[in-house]
Write an enzyme that holds these catalytic residues in place. Structure first.
Site, mmCIF file in Angstrom:
data_model
loop_
_atom_site.group_PDB
_atom_site.id
_atom_site.type_symbol
_atom_site.label_atom_id
_atom_site.label_comp_id
_atom_site.label_asym_id
_atom_site.label_seq_id
_atom_site.Cartn_x
_atom_site.Cartn_y
_atom_site.Cartn_z
ATOM 1 N N PHE A 172 0.806 -1.228 0.000
ATOM 2 C CA PHE A 172 0.000 0.000 0.000
ATOM 3 C C PHE A 172 0.836 1.274 0.000
ATOM 4 O O PHE A 172 0.336 2.341 -0.315
ATOM 5 C CB PHE A 172 -0.941 0.021 1.226
ATOM 6 C CG PHE A 172 -0.234 0.408 2.509
ATOM 7 C CD1 PHE A 172 -0.040 1.752 2.840
ATOM 8 C CD2 PHE A 172 0.256 -0.554 3.386
ATOM 9 C CE1 PHE A 172 0.626 2.117 4.007
ATOM 10 C CE2 PHE A 172 0.926 -0.195 4.548
ATOM 11 C CZ PHE A 172 1.113 1.137 4.855
ATOM 12 N N CYS A 305 9.641 1.751 3.239
ATOM 13 C CA CYS A 305 10.553 0.644 3.554
ATOM 14 C C CYS A 305 11.955 1.174 3.767
ATOM 15 O O CYS A 305 12.825 0.468 4.254
ATOM 16 C CB CYS A 305 10.535 -0.392 2.441
ATOM 17 S SG CYS A 305 11.157 0.295 0.917
HETATM 18 P P1 NAD Z 1 1.450 -6.655 2.883
HETATM 19 O O1 NAD Z 1 2.434 -7.762 2.860
HETATM 20 O O2 NAD Z 1 0.395 -6.673 3.920
HETATM 21 O O3 NAD Z 1 0.694 -6.610 1.470
HETATM 22 C C1 NAD Z 1 1.417 -6.642 0.263
HETATM 23 C C2 NAD Z 1 0.633 -7.442 -0.779
HETATM 24 O O4 NAD Z 1 0.588 -8.810 -0.375
HETATM 25 C C3 NAD Z 1 -0.798 -6.975 -0.931
HETATM 26 O O5 NAD Z 1 -1.092 -6.906 -2.306
HETATM 27 C C4 NAD Z 1 -1.623 -8.027 -0.208
HETATM 28 O O6 NAD Z 1 -2.875 -8.234 -0.804
HETATM 29 C C5 NAD Z 1 -0.758 -9.268 -0.310
HETATM 30 N N1 NAD Z 1 -0.861 -10.130 0.888
HETATM 31 C C6 NAD Z 1 -0.805 -9.723 2.182
HETATM 32 N N2 NAD Z 1 -0.887 -10.787 3.009
HETATM 33 C C7 NAD Z 1 -0.987 -11.884 2.224
HETATM 34 C C8 NAD Z 1 -1.085 -13.281 2.498
HETATM 35 N N3 NAD Z 1 -1.121 -13.766 3.727
HETATM 36 N N4 NAD Z 1 -1.151 -14.135 1.460
HETATM 37 C C9 NAD Z 1 -1.115 -13.670 0.187
HETATM 38 N N5 NAD Z 1 -1.032 -12.345 -0.121
HETATM 39 C C10 NAD Z 1 -0.955 -11.470 0.874
HETATM 40 O O7 NAD Z 1 2.290 -5.294 2.919
HETATM 41 P P2 NAD Z 1 1.743 -3.810 3.102
HETATM 42 O O8 NAD Z 1 1.291 -3.626 4.503
HETATM 43 O O9 NAD Z 1 0.825 -3.473 2.009
HETATM 44 O O10 NAD Z 1 3.083 -2.975 2.858
HETATM 45 C C11 NAD Z 1 3.985 -2.649 3.879
HETATM 46 C C12 NAD Z 1 5.171 -3.570 3.888
HETATM 47 O O11 NAD Z 1 5.840 -3.508 2.618
HETATM 48 C C13 NAD Z 1 6.231 -3.178 4.897
HETATM 49 O O12 NAD Z 1 6.705 -4.331 5.512
HETATM 50 C C14 NAD Z 1 7.312 -2.517 4.058
HETATM 51 O O13 NAD Z 1 8.602 -2.545 4.626
HETATM 52 C C15 NAD Z 1 7.239 -3.330 2.828
HETATM 53 N N6 NAD Z 1 7.833 -2.646 1.696
HETATM 54 C C16 NAD Z 1 9.047 -3.076 1.269
HETATM 55 C C17 NAD Z 1 9.671 -2.437 0.219
HETATM 56 C C18 NAD Z 1 11.006 -2.908 -0.264
HETATM 57 O O14 NAD Z 1 11.384 -2.536 -1.364
HETATM 58 N N7 NAD Z 1 11.724 -3.704 0.511
HETATM 59 C C19 NAD Z 1 9.045 -1.355 -0.402
HETATM 60 C C20 NAD Z 1 7.788 -0.948 0.052
HETATM 61 C C21 NAD Z 1 7.188 -1.606 1.109
#
Ligand code: NAD
Length: 520
Positions: A172, A305
Site C-alpha cells: 500500500f 521501507c
Molecule cells: P502486505 O504484505 O500486507 O501486502 C502486500 C501485498 O501482499 C498486498 O497486495 C496483499 O494483498 C498481499 N498479501 C498480504 N498478506 C498476504 C497473504 N497472507 N497471502 C497472500 N497475499 C498477501 O504489505 P503492506 O502492509 O501493504 O506494505 C507494507 C510492507 O511492505 C512493509 O513491511 C514494508 O517494509 C514493505 N515494503 C518493502 C519495500 C522494499 O522494497 N523492501 C518497499 C515498500 C514496502
C-alpha cells in the site's frame, strides 16, 4: 471526490453515476484492454485514512476473471514479443510524458486513498517515473554478448528473450512507484503483465497508470489488473502460465509468496520489510544530521521501507535528544491534502493500533518515551488514523519494538560506546534493507560500508533508494530471490538467456564421424 476523476476514462464514466447516487464506485479490473466491473459479490471498502470516508470498493476478483486476465496476457504475448524493442520503448517514451502531464491528478488520488502528503505523493509518482525513463533504454540494457570464432568458423552469442506472462503484487505504501518498478521494465523487455495492486489503495495510481499506458500505445492484454487479496495472490503463485512474480510488501506475505511461487518453478523477486538504522558519530555535522533524521524518521508517517526507524548515537545521545524532540514537535500532522502538512495519517485503524502497541511494549520494557504522538488530535480530521512523531530512547536490541518493523512515525534511539559496538547492534537485527552513517570521518565511513549488513548503504545520506540505473538491493530478511528490482538486474529478471552457437563455413566432407567431445 477527486478519486477516479479520470479524463476520458472507462472508469470515470462507469463510476460517476454511482457516486452521484451516493454509493462508492467499484474499482474495475483491466482484462484484455477493457476496464470491467468484477462480477464478484465480495468486496472491501477502500477508506480515506484521514477522514474514514469510503472512497471506493475493491472487488475480490473471481477465479474465472483472474483466468481471463492471464489468458489475455498469454494471447497478447504472441504478438508483443515480436514487436520491435524500439516500438516497445516508444510506448515508454510516451508513457513518461503522459505521467508528467497527469502527475497532479495521480498525486491527489494517491493522497485520497493512501493518506500521504501531496508533496510526498508527487515524489511517489516521480520515483516511479524514473523507472519508466530507464525502460526507454531497454534495447541497450538487454543487449547480449558475442564471441567470434570460438572454434574454427564457429561463433557463439547470447540473446535475452522475454519470459511470457509476469505478475506483480504490490504493497500500500507506494501506490505509484512500486507498480512502476514492475510493469514498465517487464513489458518493454517483451513480456505481458498481470498486476495485483494493494487492496488498500487499488485505484489511486494503478488504474490511472494503466489508462495512461494504454493511451501511450500499449496494446490490449499487455497489461492487465486484477484486484483482491490472498486468494488472488495464491492463484498468481500457482498459475502455470505465469512465469515470474515480483512482490513488494511484508515478510509474512513475501516469504509465503516466495516459497509458493518458486515451488511452481517461477522466478521470484521479493522485496520485504525493513528496520533501517542510522549510526551517528560524535563528529557528524549537527544540523544536516538532525534534518536527515527527522525527515527520514517521520516522512510519509514512517511508512516507507527506507524510513530510518532507529538511530544509534556513538558517544552518547543526550546532546542530540532535546534537539531531536524540538524538531519533531515542530512537524505539522494533518491530512495529506492540507498544504502545510508534514505527515499524514497511517493507513488504517489496525495499523495505528499495532504501532501504538509496539510503542507501549517499548515503554514497558524500559525505553524512555521522549515524545508521545499516540493521542494527537488533528482539528478537522478527528476520525483520521493519526499518530504524531514519537521518540523512544534507551532502546536495546532485544526489545520487541526494535526487533519488529513498526512502520509508523516512531524513531527509536540507542547508544553505543564505539563504532564497532554500533555496527554490531545494527547487524543483530534480522532485516537488511538500508543503513546510514553520519560522520565527517572517511575512516569511519569506510569501516561502516564494509562491515554493515545492509543492502543499501548511506554515507551522510538518510534514504539511499538507488536510482533505476542501479538496482534496489535489500539484504537478509528484506529480500528473497537473486535478481533485484530494476536496473541491470531487473532486466535480467524479466528475460532469460539463449546461447547460440553457429557455424558458417564451407565444410569439406571428410567422411569421418567423430564421437569425442568437441574441442577447439
Ligand atoms: P502486505 O504484505 O500486507 O501486502 C502486500 C501485498 O501482499 C498486498 O497486495 C496483499 O494483498 C498481499 N498479501 C498480504 N498478506 C498476504 C497473504 N497472507 N497471502 C497472500 N497475499 C498477501 O504489505 P503492506 O502492509 O501493504 O506494505 C507494507 C510492507 O511492505 C512493509 O513491511 C514494508 O517494509 C514493505 N515494503 C518493502 C519495500 C522494499 O522494497 N523492501 C518497499 C515498500 C514496502
Amino acid at each position: 471526490p477527486a478519486i477516479f476523476a479520470l479524463r476520458s476514462s472507462h472508469f470515470s464514466t462507469a463510476a460517476e453515476p454511482s457516486s452521484k447516487q451516493g454509493s462508492p464506485p467499484s474499482v474495475p479490473n483491466l482484462i484484455g484492454g477493457s476496464f470491467v466491473k468484477s462480477q464478484s459479490s465480495a468486496s472491501i471498502d477502500v477508506i480515506n485514512p484521514a477522514t474514514q470516508e469510503v472512497v471506493s470498493q475493491v472487488p475480490l476478483t473471481t477465479n474465472e476473471e483472474f483466468k481471463a486476465a492471464v489468458y489475455a496476457a498469454k494471447q497478447a504475448f504472441q504478438s508483443w514479443r515480436h514487436t520491435p524493442v524500439t516500438a516497445r520503448q516508444r510506448v515508454m517514451f510516451k508513457l513518461q510524458e503522459l505521467i508528467r502531464r497527469d502527475i497532479d491528478k495521480l498525486a491527489l488520488n494517491i493522497t485520497t486513498e493512501q493518506g500521504k502528503t501531496l508533496k510526498d505523493a508527487h515524489g511517489d509518482v516521480f520515483r516511479g517515473l524514473e523507472v519508466v525513463e530507464h525502460a526507454c533504454g531497454t534495447a541497450t540494457l538487454q543487449m547480449g554478448e558475442y564471441v567470434s570464432n570460438v572454434s574454427n568458423g564457429i561463433d557463439t552469442y547470447s540473446i535475452r528473450e522475454p519470459l511470457g506472462v509476469c505478475a506483480g503484487i504490490c504493497p500500500f505504501n507506494f501506490p505509484a512507484m512500486i507498480p512502476l518498478w514492475m510493469f514498465p521494465l517487464a513489458v518493454t523487455c517483451g513480456n505481458t503483465f498481470v498486476l495485483k495492486p494493494s487492496e488498500k489503495d487499488p485505484a489511486g495510481a494503478s488504474v490511472i497508470l494503466a489508462e495512461l499506458a494504454m493511451e501511450a500505445g500499449l496494446p490490449d492484454g499487455v497489461l492487465n489488473i486484477v484486484h483482491g487479496t490472498n486468494d488472488i495472490v495464491n492463484a498468481i503463485c500457482d498459475d502455470e502460465d505465469i512465469k515470474a512474480v515480483s512482490f513488494v510488501g511484508s515478510n509474512t506475505a513475501g516469504m509465503h509468496i516466495y516459497s509458493r511461487a518458486s515451488a511452481k518453478g517461477k522466478r521470484v523477486q521479493s522485496n520485504m520489510g525493513a528496520k533501517n538504522h542510522a549510526i551517528v558519530m560524535p563528529d557528524a555535522s549537527a544540523d544536516a544530521t538532525l534534518n536527515a533524521l527527522v525527515a527520514a524518521g517521520f516522512g510519509a508517517a514512517g511508512q516507507r521501507c527506507m524510513a530510518l526507524s532507529t538511530v544509534v548515537f556513538v558517544g552518547g545521545s543526550k546532546s542530540w535528544e532535546n534537539k531531536l524532540v524540538e524538531a519533531a514537535k515542530a512537524l505539522k500532522v494533518s491530512a495529506g491534502t492540507e498544504p502545510d502538512a508534514d505527515l499524514g495519517p497511517v493507513i488504517s485503524k489496525q495499523a495505528k493500533e499495532r504501532i501504538c502497541k509496539l510503542i507501549q511494549s517499548g515503554v514497558e520494557s524500559g525505553a524512555r518515551l521522549l515524545l508521545d504522538g499516540r493521542n494527537i488530535a488533528v482539528p478537522g480530521y478527528e476520525h483520521g488514523n493519526f499518530i504524531g512523531p514519537t521518540i523512544l530512547s534507551n532502546v536495546t536490541a532485544d526489545m520487541e519494538c526494535h526487533k519488529e518493523e513498526i512502520f509508523g512515525p516512531v524513531l527509536l534511539c540507542s547508544e553505543a560506546d564505539s563504532l564497532e559496538e554500533a555496527i554490531s547492534f545494527v547487524n543483530r537485527n534480522k532485516y537488511g534493507n538500508g543503513a546510514s552513517i553520519f560522520t565527517t570521518s572517511g575512516v569511519a565511513a569506510r569501516k561502516f560500508q564494509t562491515e554493515i549488513e545492509a543492502g543499501q548503504v548511506g554515507i551522510n545520506v538518510p534514504i539511499p533508494v538507488p536510482l533505476p540505473f542501479f538496482s534496489f538491493t535489500g539484504n537478509k530478511a528484506s529480500f528473497a530471490g537473486d535478481l533485484n528490482f530494476y536496473g541491470k538486474a531487473g532486466v535480467n529478471f524479466f528475460t532469460h538467456i539463449k546461447t547460440v552457437t553457429q557455424q558458417w563455413k564451407n565444410l569439406p566432407g571428410s567422411g569421418v564421424v567423430n564421437l569425442a567431445m568437441p574441442t577447439s
